[in-house]
Design an enzyme around this catalytic site. Structure first.
Site, PDB file in Angstrom:
ATOM      1  N   GLU A 135       0.841  -1.183   0.000  1.00 48.83           N
ATOM      2  CA  GLU A 135       0.000   0.000   0.000  1.00 48.83           C
ATOM      3  C   GLU A 135       0.884   1.244   0.000  1.00 48.83           C
ATOM      4  OE1 GLU A 135      -2.783  -0.231   3.228  1.00 48.83           O
ATOM      5  OE2 GLU A 135      -3.689  -2.090   2.480  1.00 48.83           O
ATOM      6  N   ILE A 177       0.986  -2.320  -7.897  1.00 51.35           N
ATOM      7  CA  ILE A 177       0.360  -3.568  -8.290  1.00 51.35           C
ATOM      8  C   ILE A 177       0.679  -3.868  -9.752  1.00 51.35           C
ATOM      9  CG2 ILE A 177      -1.777  -4.867  -8.430  1.00 51.35           C
ATOM     10  CD1 ILE A 177      -0.821  -4.035  -5.572  1.00 51.35           C
ATOM     11  N   THR A 178       1.480  -4.898  -9.985  1.00 51.65           N
ATOM     12  CA  THR A 178       1.749  -5.367 -11.338  1.00 51.65           C
ATOM     13  C   THR A 178       0.453  -5.919 -11.937  1.00 51.65           C
ATOM     14  OG1 THR A 178       4.018  -5.943 -10.765  1.00 51.65           O
ATOM     15  CG2 THR A 178       3.120  -6.960 -12.737  1.00 51.65           C
ATOM     16  N   GLY A 359      30.031   3.056 -25.933  1.00 50.47           N
ATOM     17  CA  GLY A 359      29.044   4.073 -26.271  1.00 50.47           C
ATOM     18  C   GLY A 359      27.782   3.491 -26.862  1.00 50.47           C
ATOM     19  N   GLU A 382       8.780  -7.635  -4.466  1.00 55.33           N
ATOM     20  CA  GLU A 382       8.558  -8.828  -3.621  1.00 55.33           C
ATOM     21  C   GLU A 382       9.570  -8.934  -2.489  1.00 55.33           C
ATOM     22  OE1 GLU A 382       7.435 -12.444  -5.583  1.00 55.33           O
ATOM     23  OE2 GLU A 382       6.511 -11.348  -7.248  1.00 55.33           O
ATOM     24  N   THR A 384      12.475  -5.975  -0.857  1.00 52.42           N
ATOM     25  CA  THR A 384      13.755  -5.412  -1.279  1.00 52.42           C
ATOM     26  C   THR A 384      14.897  -6.335  -0.866  1.00 52.42           C
ATOM     27  OG1 THR A 384      14.164  -4.193   0.763  1.00 52.42           O
ATOM     28  CG2 THR A 384      12.813  -3.095  -0.928  1.00 52.42           C
TER      29      THR A 384
END
Length: 402
Positions: A135, A177-178, A359, A382, A384
């Site tokens: 949340e 939320i995925t 580069g 899910e 850290t």
């Protein structure tokens, strides 16, 4: 851009069925997923048709019971499928992992009646899931979540309070939320009791429930094709038949799901790292400097060797944890180790791949810059990697003293 045609990973698969399954996945990845990955990620396009194809191919329910439409595959095989998918496009590999995570609560803690009613469509019926725990004010401290579910026995969706236990009204906001806004169902953790872990209950909420809405997707540095959004619950009515497990059991369900989900993240991280190594190798063997391929120079050869070694170590670590899980043995510590090591490896390997290309690696003409941007989120989702270290230390030395 290099013409990358990676060699298949030399996997020690236990059965001919497993070898055929991985061959199928590799074919789908190379034909349907990889060719459009760069363009669609740049455009921020979610490949819903790919998930439909994976569902039709039986690849969205691999670790679950075939009685309900699953694939009966051990985690040892399922995770290697995720690795292949993530190597082609992380949005797809991670999406399958999140879908499996979303199915876990019902598949493991649901009643027989719930499993018969809901699981077939979730595992092989074309539906896509999302997992709602975090949340805006509770990320790592998930037990402090504020989304509430309160009983409303006057709900119209039940026949009688005695038969169903009444309805629940869910109010609150979930974050990060995925599949937020594109999922067909949400596995939601909500507070039904006192503060803390013991007051949380799990629910299965359909995406078309009245009062459920998703905010605009977050603007991210990577994985732009995978929508990540807040999901709002404004008095969403859910029948008690969609409560998963006992009241107050939700946090334990959430943690159990995350142990398995972390293995999915680990496998996806190794897939991404392998894709970066393949790209770096293709470039290094084809790029000429000082009259010979740059892969001839010792400094670069050592860098490639270190990249390959870390990938192999990560693959061995997540497979070892998967085998513990398949054997029914405790694996939470090993899952945290795998998630920690594999995602750190993905970050380092993708960064080193950019360095190999010089580069060119910093331009969008080559995919390694995208890989590097995508790798970062794997160290965060899910749990850290700092949380993973806490989990591992708790298993080693016991809980912290206060």
């Amino acid at each position: 851009m290099t013409d990358r045609t990676p060699q298949p990973v030399d996997r020690q698969l236990p059965t001919d069925e497993a070898r055929d399954l991985l061959a199928l996945v590799r074919d789908i990845a190379q034909r349907e997923i990889a060719p459009k990955a760069a363009e669609e990620e740049d455009a921020g396009r979610f490949p819903r048709e790919i998930f439909t194809l994976l569902s039709e191919s039986g690849l969205l329910g691999l670790p679950y019971d075939s009685e309900y439409g699953g694939g009966d595959q051990p985690y040892e095989i399922y995770l290697q499928v995720l690795e292949e998918l993530a190597a082609a496009r992380l949005t797809v590999g991670l999406g399958v992992s999140v879908h499996s995570l979303s199915c876990y609560a019902l598949a493991t803690y649901g009643s027989k009646q719930q499993q018969v009613e809901f699981l077939p469509d979730m595992l092989g019926g074309g539906l896509l899931g999302a997992y709602c725990l975090s949340e805006p004010s509770s990320g790592s401290d998930a037990a402090s979540l504020r989304t509430k579910a309160v009983r409303d026995d006057g709900g119209p969706s039940r026949s009688s309070a005695a038969e169903s236990g009444g309805d629940w009204m869910i109010t609150g906001t979930k974050a990060w939320i995925t599949h937020g806004g594109v999922a067909d169902f949400y596995t939601v953790m909500a507070r039904t009791g006192a503060e803390g872990a013991r007051g949380i209950t799990a629910f299965l909420v359909p995406a078309d429930a009245e009062g459920l809405s998703a905010a605009a997707p977050e603007k991210k540095m990577g994985m732009k094709g995978s929508p990540t959004a807040q999901v709002h619950f404004d008095g969403v009515r859910v029948p008690d038949e969609r409560r998963i497990g006992d009241e107050g059991q939700g946090f334990a369900i959430a943690l159990a799901a995350l142990d398995s989900g972390r293995l999915g993240i680990a496998a996806c991280a190794i897939g991404l790292a392998q894709a970066a190594l393949d790209e770096a190798l293709a470039y290094a063997t084809g790029r000429q400097q000082f009259g010979r391929p740059i892969s001839d120079f010792q400094g670069l050869r050592f860098l490639l060797a270190d990249m390959a070694t870390q990938i192999e170590a990560g693959r061995a670590l997540y497979l070892a944890a998967a085998r513990l899980r398949d054997a029914g043995r405790p694996f939470a510590k090993q899952a945290a180790m795998a998630k920690l090591h594999c995602t750190d490896t993905a970050m380092k390997v993708t960064t080193d791949a950019v360095q190999v290309l010089g580069g060119y690696g910093y331009t969008a003409d080559f995919p390694v810059e995208r890989y590097m941007r995508e790798a970062k989120v794997l160290q965060i989702v899910e749990g850290t990697n700092q949380i993973q270290r806490m989990v591992i230390a708790r298993h080693l030395a016991g809980p912290e003293t206060r």
